[in-house]
Design a protein around this motif. Structure first.
Motif, short mmCIF file in Angstrom:
data_model
loop_
_atom_site.label_atom_id
_atom_site.label_comp_id
_atom_site.label_asym_id
_atom_site.label_seq_id
_atom_site.Cartn_x
_atom_site.Cartn_y
_atom_site.Cartn_z
N SER A 146 0.84 -1.19 0.00
CA SER A 146 0.00 0.00 0.00
C SER A 146 0.88 1.24 0.00
N GLY A 147 0.25 2.39 -0.15
CA GLY A 147 1.01 3.63 -0.19
C GLY A 147 1.93 3.69 -1.39
N GLU A 148 3.11 4.26 -1.21
CA GLU A 148 4.03 4.43 -2.32
C GLU A 148 4.63 3.11 -2.79
N ASP A 149 4.49 2.05 -1.99
CA ASP A 149 5.02 0.73 -2.38
C ASP A 149 3.96 -0.14 -3.07
N GLU A 150 2.77 0.40 -3.27
CA GLU A 150 1.68 -0.40 -3.84
C GLU A 150 2.04 -0.84 -5.26
N VAL A 151 1.74 -2.10 -5.56
CA VAL A 151 1.99 -2.68 -6.88
C VAL A 151 0.69 -3.31 -7.38
N VAL A 152 0.37 -3.03 -8.62
CA VAL A 152 -0.82 -3.61 -9.25
C VAL A 152 -0.39 -4.35 -10.51
N VAL A 153 -0.84 -5.59 -10.64
CA VAL A 153 -0.53 -6.39 -11.83
C VAL A 153 -1.85 -6.80 -12.49
N GLN A 154 -2.00 -6.48 -13.76
CA GLN A 154 -3.16 -6.90 -14.56
C GLN A 154 -2.64 -7.66 -15.77
#
Length: 353
Positions: A146-154
């Protein structure tokens, strides 16, 4: 008597307003036919239903719909009530995936009496065959941190089976029309899925030596669709690309309110679903001016699906007779109401007897 059991879902917004008119048109043209009858079952599944029940459709909704020969859908979505991703995945995509409606077919043509939004229309008439079950709209991926370390993979998922199925349908369709297929790609920027898409297109195309084929990058293709739509016959595209191109092609016709679509289960194991391209149009709800042509033309595609091609052609010809006579809703430059357009279409259908 040929009976077609129809599951009717008006949905949200103008879908609720238009659907009674569209089903009226289908009933009247069935009466003219004499040997055809629609049996309607209406379902109130919508964003308002979600607010009351916490779900867009009941858990046995697919079981209920499976008892029908086809599904006639209006419009889904009301972002003022329910987030779009919730309403869309809870109803429309739930039905598409649950009933293996692997192809989305959308027709666009220059209708008589409607000014297209293109400088050189030249009587364009095209169909987009959109892969409807995977591609960029896959459910593979996730979020972490979460925050600045959040990663989203689609992840975009392309299978040879689904890709080839869409392409073969496109080539077979082209054989019945002008004999030309254009593939929407982006292999110069998307390094795995699109080169694969191009390879399958080339391989499938070899089985259709009499059909002309070409590939075009999606950005250029979108521009060509606006500047010279008459150059196209059949366009085959992935889920996302097809979605974008068909909104463009509907708008090019003069209004997104007149675009039709079909979600096809190709082997008949489940019902197919027919829906217009337009959304719920909350800005004009209650004004009585929503264009019924998208839903009615969608009904025409449903008649084609059930083999009633002559009747379907008559219906679209009558729609064009009405628009050519200047009886049009405001979105296409007219002053008529939804009911006035429908009444004129119904009146002309009755003259077929």
């Amino acid at each position: 008597m040929k009976k077609i059991k129809l599951g009717v879902i008006p949905g949200d917004g103008v879908g609720v307003e238009i659907m009674p008119y569209a089903t009226q048109v289908l009933d009247v043209i069935a009466q003219v036919h004499g040997g055809l009858k629609f049996e309607h079952s209406w379902y109130p599944w919508s964003c308002e239903y979600y607010l009351e029940h916490g779900e867009m459709m009941p858990k046995d909704g697919l079981d209920q719909l499976s008892q029908h020969d086809a599904i006639f859908l209006g419009a889904v979505g009301n972002p003022n009530l329910v987030a779009d991703h919730t309403s869309l995945w809870g109803l429309l995509i739930n039905i598409r995936r649950g009933f293996k409606q692997t192809l989305n077919i959308r027709h666009a043509k220059q209708l008589r009496g409607i000014t297209p939004m293109v400088i050189n229309p030249n009587g364009f008439d095209l169909i987009v065959v959109r892969e409807n079950s995977e591609g960029e709209y896959s459910e593979v991926g996730g979020r972490i941190h979460s925050g600045e370390d959040e990663v989203v993979v689609q992840n975009a998922v392309f299978t040879r089976k689904a890709t080839e199925r869409a392409m073969r349908y496109a080539f077979e369709l082209a054989k019945t029309r002008k004999g030309h297929v254009t593939s929407a790609t982006k292999s110069n920027g998307i390094v795995f899925s699109m080169p694969f898409w191009d390879e399958v297109f080339d391989q499938v195309g070899k089985d259709y030596p009499d059909v002309e084929k070409r590939s075009a990058h999606i950005d250029a293709l979108a521009a060509f669709l606006v500047s010279k739509p008459s150059e196209f016959d059949i366009i085959v595209a992935s889920n996302l690309f097809g979605d974008i191109l068909t909104d463009i092609s509907a708008a090019v016709m003069g209004s997104i309110g007149i675009g039709p679509a079909a979600n096809l289960n190709v082997d008949g194991s489940y019902p197919s679903m027919f829906e217009p391209v337009h959304g719920s149009a909350p800005d004009i709800v209650g004004k009585g001016i929503a264009n019924p042509i998208g839903q009615i033309w969608t009904g025409k595609m449903m008649l084609d699906h059930f083999g009633e091609t002559e009747l379907a052609t008559q219906l679209l010809n009558i729609v064009e007779d009405v628009t050519e006579a200047g009886i049009k809703t405001p979105d296409v430059g007219g002053k008529a109401t939804t009911s006035e357009v429908t009444d004129e279409i119904v009146s002309r259908i009755k003259q077929l007897t």
